[in-house]
Design a protein around this motif. Structure first.
Motif, PDB file in Angstrom:
ATOM      1  N   VAL A  24       0.610  -1.366  -0.120  1.00  0.00           N
ATOM      2  CA  VAL A  24      -0.060  -0.096  -0.025  1.00  0.00           C
ATOM      3  C   VAL A  24       0.815   1.227  -0.044  1.00  0.00           C
ATOM      4  O   VAL A  24       0.674   2.313  -0.563  1.00  0.00           O
ATOM      5  N   LYS A  25       2.146   1.194   0.771  1.00  0.00           N
ATOM      6  CA  LYS A  25       2.845   2.327   0.686  1.00  0.00           C
ATOM      7  C   LYS A  25       3.423   2.988  -0.635  1.00  0.00           C
ATOM      8  O   LYS A  25       3.902   3.825  -1.040  1.00  0.00           O
ATOM      9  N   LEU A  26       3.347   1.706  -1.418  1.00  0.00           N
ATOM     10  CA  LEU A  26       3.923   2.006  -2.914  1.00  0.00           C
ATOM     11  C   LEU A  26       2.953   2.654  -3.682  1.00  0.00           C
ATOM     12  O   LEU A  26       3.469   3.084  -4.870  1.00  0.00           O
ATOM     13  N   ILE A  27       1.863   2.713  -3.358  1.00  0.00           N
ATOM     14  CA  ILE A  27       0.760   3.573  -4.309  1.00  0.00           C
ATOM     15  C   ILE A  27       1.354   5.013  -4.287  1.00  0.00           C
ATOM     16  O   ILE A  27       1.252   5.464  -3.411  1.00  0.00           O
ATOM     17  N   PRO A  28       1.286   5.570  -5.613  1.00  0.00           N
ATOM     18  CA  PRO A  28       1.874   6.707  -5.796  1.00  0.00           C
ATOM     19  C   PRO A  28       0.800   7.898  -5.363  1.00  0.00           C
ATOM     20  O   PRO A  28      -0.486   7.495  -5.504  1.00  0.00           O
ATOM     21  N   GLN A  56      -7.332  -2.165   8.545  1.00  0.00           N
ATOM     22  CA  GLN A  56      -8.098  -1.609   9.848  1.00  0.00           C
ATOM     23  C   GLN A  56      -6.996  -2.012  10.980  1.00  0.00           C
ATOM     24  O   GLN A  56      -7.091  -0.926  12.024  1.00  0.00           O
ATOM     25  N   ALA A  57      -6.258  -2.966  10.868  1.00  0.00           N
ATOM     26  CA  ALA A  57      -5.271  -3.171  11.797  1.00  0.00           C
ATOM     27  C   ALA A  57      -3.886  -2.339  11.924  1.00  0.00           C
ATOM     28  O   ALA A  57      -3.050  -2.450  12.793  1.00  0.00           O
ATOM     29  N   MET A  62       1.920   4.575  11.143  1.00  0.00           N
ATOM     30  CA  MET A  62       2.722   3.957   9.675  1.00  0.00           C
ATOM     31  C   MET A  62       2.253   5.106   8.812  1.00  0.00           C
ATOM     32  O   MET A  62       3.154   5.141   7.711  1.00  0.00           O
ATOM     33  N   GLN A  63       1.182   5.809   9.057  1.00  0.00           N
ATOM     34  CA  GLN A  63       0.709   6.843   8.010  1.00  0.00           C
ATOM     35  C   GLN A  63       0.814   6.217   6.539  1.00  0.00           C
ATOM     36  O   GLN A  63       1.226   6.958   5.659  1.00  0.00           O
ATOM     37  N   LEU A  64       0.025   5.006   6.535  1.00  0.00           N
ATOM     38  CA  LEU A  64      -0.395   4.458   5.173  1.00  0.00           C
ATOM     39  C   LEU A  64      -1.128   5.484   4.283  1.00  0.00           C
ATOM     40  O   LEU A  64      -2.041   6.010   4.920  1.00  0.00           O
ATOM     41  N   PRO A  65      -0.979   5.242   3.170  1.00  0.00           N
ATOM     42  CA  PRO A  65      -1.926   5.907   2.236  1.00  0.00           C
ATOM     43  C   PRO A  65      -3.311   5.016   2.067  1.00  0.00           C
ATOM     44  O   PRO A  65      -3.504   4.835   0.790  1.00  0.00           O
ATOM     45  N   TRP A  66      -3.905   4.703   3.067  1.00  0.00           N
ATOM     46  CA  TRP A  66      -5.068   3.917   3.153  1.00  0.00           C
ATOM     47  C   TRP A  66      -6.420   4.427   2.198  1.00  0.00           C
ATOM     48  O   TRP A  66      -6.883   3.597   1.612  1.00  0.00           O
TER      49      TRP A  66
END
Length: 124
Positions: A24-28, A56-57, A62-66
DNA sequence: GCCATGACTTATT
DNA sequence: TAATAAGCCATGG
């Protein structure tokens, strides 16, 4: 004393989750991906639901670009009008992604990683 | 260990 | 376009 090296309260699915988070972190910025797409790229074909569980977990730090992860039809996965859906819509729009009716045109914004991009991700 | 639930997807009708 | 079914599987009661 625990008999193995694993943390006591670590979920059993930790490894798949780590791969999902990493992918997910790789999504630009300005692009989106579907749950199933992330599952595939993470080496977990057919496990789109697990992507939802993993996000969700995911620890907030991490600040993911969810917000760049949508359903296969481009729709935001949260109930229309919910606080979360609103936040996701806002985050997407702040990246210049057009969101109409909680939906994004995948034909215009879906992430299409090339081999080099994926290999680069493996370095981390 | 069984059962229900869910940030899902694909195929079928 | 929409509804149904089946596959998926971690998680919590």
């Amino acid at each position: 004393m625990q008999s193995d090296h694993k943390a006591v309260d670590m979920p059993a699915a930790t490894e798949p989750y780590l791969r999902i988070w990493h992918t997910v972190k790789l999504i630009p910025v300005g692009r989106v991906a579907s749950y199933g797409q992330i599952a595939d790229l993470a080496g977990l074909p057919g496990r789109a639901r697990m992507v939802g569980k993993a996000l969700q977990a995911a620890p907030k730090h991490m600040q993911l670009p969810w917000h760049r992860v949508l359903r296969s039809n481009g729709h935001i996965a949260f109930p229309v009008g919910s606080e979360t859906a609103e936040e996701q819509k806002g985050r997407l729009q702040s990246e210049d992604i057009v969101v109409l009716k909680y939906r994004v045109r995948l034909v215009d914004y879906q992430w299409q990683p090339d081999l080099a991009e994926l290999l680069f991700g493996l370095a981390f």
